[in-house]
Design a protein around this motif. Structure first.
Motif, PDB file in Angstrom:
ATOM      1  N   PRO A 199      -8.972   6.255   4.039  1.00  0.00           N
ATOM      2  CA  PRO A 199     -10.381   5.876   3.862  1.00  0.00           C
ATOM      3  C   PRO A 199     -11.082   6.786   2.848  1.00  0.00           C
ATOM      4  O   PRO A 199     -10.840   7.991   2.799  1.00  0.00           O
ATOM      5  N   GLY A 200     -11.911   6.166   2.017  1.00  0.00           N
ATOM      6  CA  GLY A 200     -12.653   6.904   1.006  1.00  0.00           C
ATOM      7  C   GLY A 200     -11.946   6.993  -0.332  1.00  0.00           C
ATOM      8  O   GLY A 200     -12.540   7.418  -1.322  1.00  0.00           O
ATOM      9  N   ARG A 201     -10.692   6.577  -0.400  1.00  0.00           N
ATOM     10  CA  ARG A 201      -9.916   6.661  -1.623  1.00  0.00           C
ATOM     11  C   ARG A 201     -10.204   5.457  -2.514  1.00  0.00           C
ATOM     12  O   ARG A 201     -10.316   4.343  -2.024  1.00  0.00           O
ATOM     13  N   ARG A 202     -10.344   5.676  -3.804  1.00  0.00           N
ATOM     14  CA  ARG A 202     -10.540   4.584  -4.754  1.00  0.00           C
ATOM     15  C   ARG A 202      -9.196   4.148  -5.299  1.00  0.00           C
ATOM     16  O   ARG A 202      -8.320   4.995  -5.527  1.00  0.00           O
ATOM     17  N   LYS A 231       0.244  -4.724  -6.250  1.00  0.00           N
ATOM     18  CA  LYS A 231       0.518  -3.561  -7.089  1.00  0.00           C
ATOM     19  C   LYS A 231      -0.750  -2.733  -7.002  1.00  0.00           C
ATOM     20  O   LYS A 231      -1.857  -3.296  -6.989  1.00  0.00           O
ATOM     21  N   TYR A 232      -0.621  -1.430  -6.936  1.00  0.00           N
ATOM     22  CA  TYR A 232      -1.829  -0.628  -6.812  1.00  0.00           C
ATOM     23  C   TYR A 232      -1.694   0.666  -7.599  1.00  0.00           C
ATOM     24  O   TYR A 232      -0.588   1.118  -7.908  1.00  0.00           O
ATOM     25  N   GLU A 233      -2.832   1.210  -7.917  1.00  0.00           N
ATOM     26  CA  GLU A 233      -2.913   2.476  -8.637  1.00  0.00           C
ATOM     27  C   GLU A 233      -4.020   3.292  -7.988  1.00  0.00           C
ATOM     28  O   GLU A 233      -5.159   2.830  -7.901  1.00  0.00           O
ATOM     29  N   LEU A 234      -3.668   4.478  -7.514  1.00  0.00           N
ATOM     30  CA  LEU A 234      -4.683   5.344  -6.913  1.00  0.00           C
ATOM     31  C   LEU A 234      -5.531   5.939  -8.025  1.00  0.00           C
ATOM     32  O   LEU A 234      -5.020   6.327  -9.068  1.00  0.00           O
ATOM     33  N   ARG A 235      -6.833   5.994  -7.802  1.00  0.00           N
ATOM     34  CA  ARG A 235      -7.750   6.560  -8.787  1.00  0.00           C
ATOM     35  C   ARG A 235      -8.026   7.997  -8.405  1.00  0.00           C
ATOM     36  O   ARG A 235      -7.975   8.379  -7.239  1.00  0.00           O
ATOM     37  N   PRO A 236      -8.311   8.823  -9.403  1.00  0.00           N
ATOM     38  CA  PRO A 236      -8.563  10.232  -9.104  1.00  0.00           C
ATOM     39  C   PRO A 236      -9.764  10.408  -8.173  1.00  0.00           C
ATOM     40  O   PRO A 236     -10.697   9.610  -8.201  1.00  0.00           O
TER      41      PRO A 236
END
Length: 132
Positions: free
Chosen positions: A100-103, A123-128
C-alpha cells in the motif's frame, strides 16, 4: 461590445492558492495523481472501457491475499485520482515492492468482474518512492 464571462478567465495565482487551502487532503492527492497519470502518458482509469488494452498508473491503496477458485491471488486496488481498479496477480502470494502507498505503472487488458474493473496479471513497473 462583447461581454466576457468570469468563468472563461484562467484562475489567477491567488485563486489557485485559495483553492488549494480550501481543498481537502484527499482532493489534493487525487489532483496530483491525475496530473501524474497525464505526464506519464497513461490512460485515466475513469476513461477505460471493458476489454481495452491500457497502460495506467496510480497509487496502491490496498493489497490483500484473496484466493480465487482455490488458486492464491494477490489483489491490489490501484487509484489514479479519477477511479480505481483491481490489479490481480494469479498464483502469487506476495510480490516484493507491491505494498500500500506504492506507485506503479500497469499494462494489460481491462475486464469487469463483480461490477469492478480488473487487470489480471499485468505487466508492471514500480515507480520510485517520493518525488522524482
Amino acid at each position: 461590445m462583447s461581454a466576457v464571462s468570469g468563468s472563461d478567465k484562467p484562475a489567477g495565482r491567488f485563486r489557485r492558492m485559495l483553492d488549494r487551502l480550501s481543498s481537502s487532503q484527499e482532493d489534493l492527492e487525487s489532483e496530483e495523481l491525475r496530473e501524474d497519470a497525464e505526464t506519464a502518458g497513461c490512460v485515466r482509469i475513469g476513461d477505460c472501457r471493458d476489454r481495452q488494452i491500457v497502460t495506467v498508473t496510480g497509487t496502491l491503496r490496498t493489497v490483500t491475499l484473496r484466493p480465487r477458485a482455490g488458486v492464491p491471488a494477490l489483489e491490489a486496488e490501484l487509484f489514479d485520482g479519477s477511479a480505481a481498479l483491481d490489479v490481480v496477480w494469479l498464483g502469487r502470494r506476495s510480490i516484493v515492492g507491491i505494498e500500500p502507498g506504492r506507485r506503479l505503472i500497469a499494462s494489460g487488458r481491462i475486464s469487469e468482474s463483480r461490477g469492478r474493473r480488473v487487470l489480471f496479471n499485468p505487466k508492471y513497473e514500480l515507480r520510485p518512492l517520493g518525488r522524482e
